[in-house]
Enzyme design. Structure first.
Site, PDB file in Angstrom:
ATOM      1  N   HIS A   1    -155.788   8.784 -61.712  1.00 55.43           N
ATOM      2  CA  HIS A   1    -154.631   8.035 -62.213  1.00 55.43           C
ATOM      3  C   HIS A   1    -153.646   8.898 -62.979  1.00 55.43           C
ATOM      4  CE1 HIS A   1    -158.518   6.233 -63.868  1.00 55.43           C
ATOM      5  NE2 HIS A   1    -158.409   7.377 -64.464  1.00 55.43           N
TER       6      HIS A   1
ATOM      7  N   GLY B   1    -114.867  13.668 -16.473  1.00 54.36           N
ATOM      8  CA  GLY B   1    -115.612  12.697 -15.694  1.00 54.36           C
ATOM      9  C   GLY B   1    -117.052  13.105 -15.450  1.00 54.36           C
TER      10      GLY B   1
ATOM     11  N   GLN C   1    -118.975  21.466 -21.354  1.00 52.73           N
ATOM     12  CA  GLN C   1    -117.901  20.911 -20.528  1.00 52.73           C
ATOM     13  C   GLN C   1    -116.688  20.801 -21.454  1.00 52.73           C
ATOM     14  OE1 GLN C   1    -118.194  16.763 -19.592  1.00 52.73           O
ATOM     15  NE2 GLN C   1    -117.047  16.938 -17.684  1.00 52.73           N
TER      16      GLN C   1
ATOM     17  N   GLU D   1    -116.507   1.151 -10.262  1.00 54.54           N
ATOM     18  CA  GLU D   1    -116.376   1.054 -11.712  1.00 54.54           C
ATOM     19  C   GLU D   1    -115.647  -0.219 -12.112  1.00 54.54           C
ATOM     20  OE1 GLU D   1    -117.832   3.325 -13.985  1.00 54.54           O
ATOM     21  OE2 GLU D   1    -118.763   3.564 -12.025  1.00 54.54           O
TER      22      GLU D   1
ATOM     23  N   LYS E   1    -148.012  17.817 -54.842  1.00 58.30           N
ATOM     24  CA  LYS E   1    -147.159  18.667 -53.988  1.00 58.30           C
ATOM     25  C   LYS E   1    -147.879  19.984 -53.781  1.00 58.30           C
ATOM     26  CE  LYS E   1    -144.641  21.920 -54.867  1.00 58.30           C
ATOM     27  NZ  LYS E   1    -143.769  22.910 -55.511  1.00 58.30           N
TER      28      LYS E   1
ATOM     29  N   LEU F   1    -126.284  14.163 -19.265  1.00 56.66           N
ATOM     30  CA  LEU F   1    -124.853  14.149 -19.600  1.00 56.66           C
ATOM     31  C   LEU F   1    -124.660  13.680 -21.034  1.00 56.66           C
ATOM     32  CD1 LEU F   1    -123.361  12.611 -16.332  1.00 56.66           C
ATOM     33  CD2 LEU F   1    -124.054  14.968 -16.839  1.00 56.66           C
TER      34      LEU F   1
HETATM   35  C1  UD1 Z   1    -121.077   5.442 -16.228  1.00 55.57           C
HETATM   36  C2  UD1 Z   1    -121.013   5.187 -14.744  1.00 55.57           C
HETATM   37  C3  UD1 Z   1    -121.217   3.684 -14.519  1.00 55.57           C
HETATM   38  C4  UD1 Z   1    -122.539   3.258 -15.117  1.00 55.57           C
HETATM   39  C5  UD1 Z   1    -122.625   3.649 -16.575  1.00 55.57           C
HETATM   40  C6  UD1 Z   1    -124.014   3.415 -17.063  1.00 55.57           C
HETATM   41  C7  UD1 Z   1    -119.466   6.824 -13.879  1.00 55.57           C
HETATM   42  C8  UD1 Z   1    -118.093   7.064 -13.381  1.00 55.57           C
HETATM   43  N1  UD1 Z   1    -119.732   5.580 -14.262  1.00 55.57           N
HETATM   44  O1  UD1 Z   1    -120.005   4.746 -16.813  1.00 55.57           O
HETATM   45  O2  UD1 Z   1    -121.220   3.414 -13.137  1.00 55.57           O
HETATM   46  O3  UD1 Z   1    -122.684   1.865 -14.976  1.00 55.57           O
HETATM   47  O4  UD1 Z   1    -122.336   5.049 -16.730  1.00 55.57           O
HETATM   48  O5  UD1 Z   1    -124.089   3.597 -18.429  1.00 55.57           O
HETATM   49  O6  UD1 Z   1    -120.277   7.716 -13.855  1.00 55.57           O
HETATM   50  N2  UD1 Z   1    -120.051  12.309 -19.775  1.00 55.57           N
HETATM   51  C9  UD1 Z   1    -119.934  13.671 -19.806  1.00 55.57           C
HETATM   52  N3  UD1 Z   1    -118.773  14.235 -19.366  1.00 55.57           N
HETATM   53  C10 UD1 Z   1    -117.745  13.504 -18.918  1.00 55.57           C
HETATM   54  C11 UD1 Z   1    -117.888  12.093 -18.890  1.00 55.57           C
HETATM   55  C12 UD1 Z   1    -119.061  11.535 -19.333  1.00 55.57           C
HETATM   56  O7  UD1 Z   1    -120.847  14.386 -20.204  1.00 55.57           O
HETATM   57  O8  UD1 Z   1    -116.730  14.084 -18.536  1.00 55.57           O
HETATM   58  C13 UD1 Z   1    -121.315  11.712 -20.240  1.00 55.57           C
HETATM   59  C14 UD1 Z   1    -121.152  10.772 -21.403  1.00 55.57           C
HETATM   60  O9  UD1 Z   1    -121.332  11.460 -22.634  1.00 55.57           O
HETATM   61  C15 UD1 Z   1    -122.274   9.779 -21.161  1.00 55.57           C
HETATM   62  C16 UD1 Z   1    -122.412   9.744 -19.654  1.00 55.57           C
HETATM   63  O10 UD1 Z   1    -121.819  10.924 -19.183  1.00 55.57           O
HETATM   64  O11 UD1 Z   1    -123.506  10.227 -21.724  1.00 55.57           O
HETATM   65  C17 UD1 Z   1    -121.727   8.533 -19.052  1.00 55.57           C
HETATM   66  O12 UD1 Z   1    -120.344   8.616 -19.334  1.00 55.57           O
HETATM   67  P1  UD1 Z   1    -119.527   7.357 -19.783  1.00 55.57           P
HETATM   68  O13 UD1 Z   1    -118.122   7.764 -19.999  1.00 55.57           O
HETATM   69  O14 UD1 Z   1    -120.221   6.660 -20.878  1.00 55.57           O
HETATM   70  O15 UD1 Z   1    -119.582   6.507 -18.447  1.00 55.57           O
HETATM   71  P2  UD1 Z   1    -119.493   4.966 -18.332  1.00 55.57           P
HETATM   72  O16 UD1 Z   1    -118.079   4.567 -18.385  1.00 55.57           O
HETATM   73  O17 UD1 Z   1    -120.430   4.328 -19.258  1.00 55.57           O
END
Ligand code: UD1
Ligand code: CA
Length: 522
Positions: free
Chosen positions: A400, A83, A78, A192, A388, A12
């Site tokens: 040198h 989320g 996405q 969360e 190079k 992600l």
């Molecule tokens: C998330 C977890 C949390 C965990 C934490 C660990 C969820 C709801 N929560 O929270 O339980 O402790 O990671 O670091 O999953 N991303 C997407 N698309 C989206 C949303 C996020 O690709 O729509 C990716 C972000 O770029 C990131 C990862 O998913 O790489 C986590 O998303 P982020 O928003 O950072 O979640 P946290 O609030 O950190």
């Protein structure tokens, strides 16, 4: 023990990474020579997934370009960051041919410290426990911002007075001992931070955001996610609670080292992750037989490789795909990038990029080897030499003060001090070819394209524009003019004039053969 294999890995990486305050997408920031995203992909690679999907959103072009052309890897956009659950749904949408019993891993793109060993342990646990979902957790001192792991009441010892309290409240009273006990009860849900009541918020076992899912169960739960939460998003974490309610098995692997699960959200954490990786990479190299005199000032990129009994002296940066062979000594104060140093060779106080240093050869101090330099066995490049695209044969020395650009030099030749390979006519670059056993005199300028045959010499200060046949001497100096007495006439009274006068008086006294002969003074 089950020999489990992943079918796919989903990373992600669509988030904005706002706290980096950067025009560069967060997952493209680098530590130890790799992007954050590449660290995660490298950690997942040994798990055997034949397909990987990186979910991109913010900075999608740059993120996609950074992984373009990797076998088995694709990116999926996405459009809206709705989320983590939504992101996984989008990824599953492009993973064709997955069967319900197949296993997929889900990883965040910003956790560069995750190790393959921990991921393998999670995968093993998943298979051994026949789970529908398995997640990586960690016990941390400060759980702020993370999802909290809510477990069923543990069967191990804990204060009796609290037995009747809801699980979350019991855990809220926890100290370290309680955490360990808590980690023994089965996982009920992930809550969360923003949705947690104070008792749940006090739980110090956190969700690392790293999961293994059985595809059928994941699909079923993803279809039932709602946005009924504080952030109005589809939480992947809600899959856990849904599967528990379904009566499915959910397993959790507590990371042996919580630091491994740390995500990078700002540049302070970026630096901390880099420091942790440095410690880890230096330690691995030392345990494999490399002497690192001062690990604190040695920077090793993740793709650097070592043979046993190589030595790294203080304040040395080994970058990219650098390789140090047995008996090589590098440093101090040296930066090597994508460079191989063969057995028994040394590089001292120099900057070397995309070059090859042959066995027994030596470089430095104070040399700059630019891309395409190859120094043959036992060759030498000394102080204040820049090279190079230079192929330098075995035993050849550039000891040198020289510039050697776009050159091919044979074996056992010597390039005198202050030689310049003039390779650029203002429009095009040209090559100079020099044979074996050649002696290039000090301060020669070789004007390319030009060829110097085997065994040829050039005189000091020669300007060589025409090819020299084997064994020839090339000289271009004009005849010297000596103008006697010029300094005393033209610069009277200067220190130089006085010194000249003293020298003449001294030699006149010494040379005076007999007192009877008059001294000539002029
Ligand atoms: C998330 C977890 C949390 C965990 C934490 C660990 C969820 C709801 N929560 O929270 O339980 O402790 O990671 O670091 O999953 N991303 C997407 N698309 C989206 C949303 C996020 O690709 O729509 C990716 C972000 O770029 C990131 C990862 O998913 O790489 C986590 O998303 P982020 O928003 O950072 O979640 P946290 O609030 O950190
Ligand atoms: Ca995060």
């Amino acid at each position: 023990m089950t020999q489990a294999r992943l079918s796919a890995a989903i990373v992600l990486a669509a988030g904005a990474g706002t706290r980096m305050r950067s025009a560069t997408p967060k997952v493209l920031h680098r530590v130890a020579g790799r992007t954050l995203l590449d660290h995660v992909l490298a950690a997942a690679a040994p798990l055997g997934a034949s397909h990987s999907v990186v979910v991109v959103g913010h900075g999608r072009e740059a993120v996609a370009a950074s992984v373009e052309g990797r076998p088995g890897l694709r990116t999926v956009v996405q459009d809206r960051q709705a989320g983590t659950g939504h992101a996984v749904r989008v990824a599953l949408g492009v993973l064709e041919g997955l069967r319900p019993a197949d296993l997929v891993a889900v990883l965040p793109g910003d956790t560069p410290l995750l190790t393959s060993a921990t991921l393998a342990a999670l995968l093993r646990l998943h298979a051994d426990s026949r789970a529908a979902a398995s997640l990586l957790t960690a016990l941390v001192d400060d759980p702020t911002g993370y999802g909290r792991i809510v477990r069923a009441q543990a069967t191990v010892a804990r204060p009796r007075a609290q037995t009747d309290a809801p699980a979350s409240e019991v855990q809220a009273t926890a100290g370290q001992d309680w955490d360990r006990a808590a980690a023994a009860g089965s996982v009920r849900a992930v809550v969360e931070q923003r949705d947690a009541d104070p008792a749940t918020a006090a739980i110090r076992e956190i969700n690392a955001g790293v999961y293994v899912f059985t595809v059928g169960a994941l699909r079923s739960a993803l279809g039932r996610l709602t946005t009924d939460n504080a952030q109005g998003e589809e939480y992947l974490t809600d899959v856990i609670g849904l599967l528990v309610t379904d009566g499915e098995t959910v397993s959790a692997h507590v990371a042996p080292d919580a630091a491994e699960t740390a995500g990078v959200n700002d540049r302070v954490q970026l630096a901390a992750a880099g420091a942790a990786l440095r410690v880890r990479l230096a330690r691995a190299a030392m345990l494999a037989g490399t002497t690192i005199v001062d690990p604190a000032t040695t920077w090793i990129d993740a793709d650097v490789t070592f043979e046993p009994d190589s030595t790294v002296l203080p304040n040395t940066h080994l970058r990219g795909a650098t390789h140090l062979a047995t008996g090589s000594v590098v440093g101090p104060d040296t930066t090597l990038t994508d460079t191989t140093v063969e057995a028994e060779a040394f590089v001292e106080r120099s900057t070397v990029t995309q070059s090859w240093i042959g066995p027994g050869a030596g470089v430095g101090p104070y040399a700059h080897l630019r891309p395409g330099t190859r120094l043959g066995a036992n060759g030498r490049i000394g102080a204040y030499v820049e090279t190079k695209a230079a192929e330098i044969g075995a035993g050849t020395k550039v000891p040198h003060l020289a510039y050697v650009g776009d050159a091919t030099i044979g074996e056992r030749s010597n390039i005198g001090c202050s030689t310049v390979f003039a390779n650029y006519d203002g429009v095009h670059k040209h090559r100079t070819v020099i044979g074996s056993d050649v002696k290039i005199g000090s301060d020669t300028v070789l004007i390319a394209p030009v060829v110097v045959g085997d065994g040829a010499y050039t005189g000091a200060g020669a300007i060589i524009k025409q090819d020299l046949p084997p064994g020839a001497l090339g000289i271009t100096e004009g005849r010297q003019r000596t103008i006697e007495g010029w300094v005393e006439r033209s610069r009277p009274g200067t220190a130089a004039a006085l010194a000249a006068r003293r020298a003449q008086e001294t030699s006149a006294t010494k040379e005076a053969p007999a007192a009877s002969e008059p001294l000539t003074m002029n």
